[in-house]
Write an enzyme that holds these catalytic residues in place. Structure first.
Site, PDB file in Angstrom:
ATOM      1  N   HIS A  92       0.969  -1.192   0.243  1.00 39.57           N
ATOM      2  CA  HIS A  92      -0.023  -0.032  -0.046  1.00 39.57           C
ATOM      3  C   HIS A  92       0.860   1.255   0.029  1.00 39.57           C
ATOM      4  CE1 HIS A  92      -3.186   2.726   1.368  1.00 39.57           C
ATOM      5  NE2 HIS A  92      -4.117   1.927   0.966  1.00 39.57           N
ATOM      6  N   THR A 131      -6.998  22.937 -52.188  1.00 38.91           N
ATOM      7  CA  THR A 131      -8.215  22.258 -51.548  1.00 38.91           C
ATOM      8  C   THR A 131      -8.134  20.717 -52.301  1.00 38.91           C
ATOM      9  OG1 THR A 131      -9.719  23.107 -53.332  1.00 38.91           O
ATOM     10  CG2 THR A 131      -9.608  24.260 -51.389  1.00 38.91           C
ATOM     11  N   HIS A 132      -8.477  19.915 -51.579  1.00 41.06           N
ATOM     12  CA  HIS A 132      -8.189  18.478 -51.984  1.00 41.06           C
ATOM     13  C   HIS A 132      -6.880  18.347 -52.566  1.00 41.06           C
ATOM     14  CE1 HIS A 132     -12.360  17.983 -51.788  1.00 41.06           C
ATOM     15  NE2 HIS A 132     -12.417  19.207 -52.461  1.00 41.06           N
ATOM     16  N   SER A 171      20.703   8.327 -42.809  1.00 40.03           N
ATOM     17  CA  SER A 171      22.052   7.678 -42.650  1.00 40.03           C
ATOM     18  C   SER A 171      22.371   7.092 -43.981  1.00 40.03           C
ATOM     19  CB  SER A 171      21.833   6.462 -41.709  1.00 40.03           C
ATOM     20  OG  SER A 171      20.775   5.688 -42.422  1.00 40.03           O
ATOM     21  N   LYS A 190      19.317  14.342 -47.901  1.00 35.52           N
ATOM     22  CA  LYS A 190      18.068  14.636 -47.425  1.00 35.52           C
ATOM     23  C   LYS A 190      17.790  15.587 -46.455  1.00 35.52           C
ATOM     24  CE  LYS A 190      15.083  12.326 -48.081  1.00 35.52           C
ATOM     25  NZ  LYS A 190      14.558  10.989 -47.277  1.00 35.52           N
ATOM     26  N   GLU A 227       7.029  16.242 -38.323  1.00 34.46           N
ATOM     27  CA  GLU A 227       6.520  14.798 -38.166  1.00 34.46           C
ATOM     28  C   GLU A 227       6.607  14.394 -36.608  1.00 34.46           C
ATOM     29  OE1 GLU A 227       8.322  12.832 -42.104  1.00 34.46           O
ATOM     30  OE2 GLU A 227       9.647  12.830 -40.490  1.00 34.46           O
TER      31      GLU A 227
END
Length: 435
Positions: free
Chosen positions: A68, A141-142, A264, A269, A276
């Site tokens: 407890h 849009t879309h 890596s 990149k 993200e």
């Protein structure tokens, strides 16, 4: 929450050491109130006040023989006290008088940190929106080019979403900043309501108006829902920044340090990793909100089903939300905006995005609405299929066009009322938000 996504100031509120320090503070305040009522002798109160907060290691050691946590804490807290003083600790209280009142204090302080961070994000978004109020970019849009807008207007929409989130979080803070010291099943049978009023007032808390034996868990669900909404708002902003960083779009870019390495395997990149990460953390906040709703319905005056869940979702959600909002402000502050690329993307369809202006000009000059729409649509289709400028295909259909008709500035000339709405954020400040 793992250390990677924890800011020190928020994480410090959720350590085991901080929890037990808060428990000790509640016990001292409760004993002080009892002394004012003449229940606890002043000499014993002095002993209770002087007692150190027990270590986590000692509490865990004693928990092995008690199974407890609260009893183990009380044993560790009072073991160096004379028995005459120790007997007054926790007098008339039950476990969750201690736990929930301390938790309310921790939640209130956590919300204050988060509100301050959200206010900084709001401030940065407003500043960047004003900076780029007249920077034309294409609206989509879309996912398809629609008409020109401005990057400032994009950011203003996100600023207002954060503004609404601050309002929800402010209300949730008020909901969870409560305590209860009412004894078993909340009847005050063994303790005066004055103790509750005294302790909660000193901690800046309200009181549960009709206690059972715990603070009602709809309060915590409201907080987790507000965190989930805030997380989704941040995700919306971060997702837009991710989409605008795609190679073929390249309208914005996250700030990079000299140490940045995006892959890596591929040295070229430049990935939108900060954006993200913010999107990913929003998923945790939404999932935890669902668990908080499951905690609302407890058996009778209380059960313990919520406890194990809250040990995870409360610190994790507040720490994750605080990290997410702080990192979003850093993203917005350091965001590199390419006005030239935005203009290039507007021009990429060779005038197609101005079709609505031409169509409406024809209608206003007396043309039938349906006929004008079909005429401009045919010219637009020919321009798309042939790669020719829209102006050329329109002229081939005997539709006269001028340079002023086919320019993004035409779409940005009536936005002063939108900017005035943005300025209202500065006049409608929430607590903890300094613009």
């Amino acid at each position: 929450m793992i250390e990677r996504y924890a800011r020190p100031e928020m994480a410090a509120l959720w350590t085991e050491e901080a929890k037990y320090a808060s428990w000790a503070e509640v016990e001292v305040l409760a004993s002080t109130a009892q002394a004012e009522l003449g229940v606890v002798p002043e000499a014993d109160l002095d002993v209770i006040r002087a007692a150190p907060v027990p270590t986590v290691a000692r509490i865990r050691e004693l928990e092995l023989t008690r199974d407890h946590e609260i009893l183990a804490f009380l044993a560790a807290y009072t073991e160096a006290m004379p028995q005459d003083s120790a007997r007054w600790v926790h007098h008339g209280m039950t476990s969750y008088d201690l736990v929930d009142t301390a938790l309310g204090h921790t939640l209130a302080r956590s919300c204050d940190l988060l509100l301050t961070a959200a206010g900084e994000l709001l401030r940065v978004l407003v500043e960047r929106a004003e900076e780029h109020w007249d920077t034309p970019c294409i609206a989509r849009t879309h996912g398809i080019h629609a008409e020109p807008t401005s990057f400032g207007q994009k950011l203003a929409g996100h600023a207002f979403a954060v503004h609404r989130s601050v309002g929800r979080l402010t209300a949730a803070r008020e909901a969870v900043a409560v305590g209860t010291i009412s004894g078993p099943v909340g009847t005050y049978a063994h303790i005066s309501p004055y103790v509750e009023e005294f302790v909660c007032a000193r901690l800046g808390l309200g009181v549960e108006p009709v206690p059972t034996q715990v603070v009602a868990r709809d309060r915590h669900a409201q907080l987790l829902a507000a965190l989930a909404a805030l997380g989704s708002v941040v995700e919306h902003f971060a997702l837009e920044m991710r989409l605008l960083q795609r190679t073929e779009v390249a309208e914005v870019e996250e700030a990079r340090t000299s140490a940045y390495q995006g892959s890596s395997a591929m040295p070229h990149k430049r990935n939108p990793t900060s954006s993200e990460r913010l999107c990913g953390l929003a998923r945790i906040l939404r999932a935890n909100a669902g668990a908080a709703y499951e905690n609302v319905a407890l058996w009778h005056e209380r059960d313990l089903a919520h406890s194990s869940v809250e040990r995870v979702i409360l610190p994790d959600s507040l720490i994750a939300a605080h990290y997410q909002v702080t990192a979003a402000a850093e993203l917005a502050r350091g965001l590199r905006v390419s006005a030239d690329r935005m203009r290039s993307n507007i021009d990429a369809t060779r005038g197609l995005v101005y079709s609505s202006a031409v169509y409406l000009d024809l209608v206003e000059s007396g043309a039938d609405r349906e006929a004008a729409y079909r005429l401009v649509q045919r010219a637009a289709t020919e321009a798309w299929q042939s790669g020719r400028p829209l102006a050329d295909t329109l002229r081939a259909h005997d539709v006269p066009v001028t340079e002023g008709q086919l320019a993004p500035e035409r779409f940005l000339g009536n936005r002063s009322h939108l900017k005035s709405r943005l300025e209202t954020i500065r006049k409608e400040l929430h607590p903890h938000v300094d613009l």
